[in-house]
Scaffold this motif. Sequence first.
Motif: not given
Length: 545
Positions: A220-224, A229-235, A346-347, A213-215
């Motif tokens: 307001s500019e769109g989903a993180l 999308g394309v996800y790569m962890p660097i943790t 936000g916007k 939900n958070m992602l």
Amino acid sequence: MATKILPPSDSAYQYPLLIKQLLHSSQRFENNNPIVSGPHRFSYAQFNERVCRLANALKAAGIGPGDTVAVMDWDSHRYLECFFAIPMIGAILHTVNIRLSPGQILYTMNHAEDDLVLVHDDFVPIIDGIKDQLETVKGFIRLSDESQSPSSEFPTLGEYEALLAQADVHYDFPDFDENSVATTFYTTGTTGNPKGVYFSHRQLVLHTLNMVNMLQSRSSEGALLNHDGVYMPITPMFHVHAWGIPYAATMMGVKQVYPGRYIPDELTRLIREEGVTFSHCVPTILQMVLQSSEAPDTDFRGWTVIIGGSALTSGLAKAAMERGIQPYSAYGMSETCPLLAITRMGKEEHALAEEDQIGWRIKAGLPSDLVDIQIWNPEGEVLPHDGKSTGELVTRSPWLTQSYLNEPEKGDELWQGGWLHTGDIACIHPDGSVEIKDRIKDVIKTGGEWISSLELESLISKHAGVSAVTVVGVPDERWGERPFALVVPNCEDLETESLIEHLQQFVDDGTINKWAIPKEFKLVDDIPKTSVGKIDKKLIRAQIS
């Protein structure tokens, strides 16, 4: 009047919150996005099949409910498969911190009572040196990359891919109590032996639902991050399940890229060639990517990065935005699974000039859903959310570790007063946003004033000649403590006088007092880091005392 509780139907399915449901969710709609790891590219259907194969291989190795399986690997498809298969059969996943000393690794494995160890060839020498002191381990499975030849004479039950190839592609994952322990790992933030943190299936599922939900809703500019999308962890995946985001990414069915070892040029190449849109890391890693030899040839526009572990400084945020990166901050800790708060813009904030956005991007942001946060004074009294009052941040949410593994007295200390104590000094603004001021142990006390090392670092980072900086307090006979700064320059002619002049402007405008200017600036090539890439202030203080 008593609360009214209606009994469920005897025939109704009592749906337990188990990790297997996260994997099954991705199967409902994903047909195209792959999981990428080195030369491997798997569809979600193939990934699901591999999870079943791994479950059967673990069963053949004698692993069952309640057993603990340790994993020592780089960030890979294998690790993601372990995130699911091990807890889904009712066993416990122990993500071993591969950057600990051999003695600490031995301690954590014995303390967790590991039964089986999955070990990458790169870490076999470590295990080979301690295997005779492992008290509960009954066997090992070797993890090899295709480019490597088989490891030496180290005795194992077999190699991972060979064992999966022989295993059945079907596994009927059972239902069981959602409060069963699913994962454990060890945190090393304090003195003494590492402490075991653990989480149940219920906690991880709730954390994952909240993360999804958070992602998808925090900008307001769109989903993180969304399905496209394309996800790569660097943790590192050994650190709080890579912040729990691999579980969310899998549930969402996004394309996932696992980079193996963290080599800056390779990370940057993957961002460019795989079209990575979302990552998370500590500030040090972002700095390394920006300074990699591949960076000049890489268009970073469209890449969103969540920064945690250490504070995002103004200077690093500006450098990232100048390259087209969208940096945000998140806040949490090992004991909190870890999500507690994240930047929300936000916007109106997005419409600001980039320079004016930085102040929003470096704050911890608003608490996530289902997270309660307060600030307390030393007497345990709740302080107002006025943006000025500072105290220790305490929290409650459904996914916080309930104690430390086999150390209930330390768990009671963590949960004193019924709230989890973070050890961080913070203020909360009237709009609910959280601003972390410092770790309690890192606040600098000088001349009767408290100075935030994080604020001072952020101000120093604004100097054009500074690549990285950290500030600690050192003993001072007259003032009790004075700030001491380690600075990594990005030019050959950076001088202390220039840094003092830079900070004087913030004294003149009242941002800091004159005692905040460090007693000494030391120019260095690198700043000491902990095993998870955070700046190691404890070690720095010891080295300069």
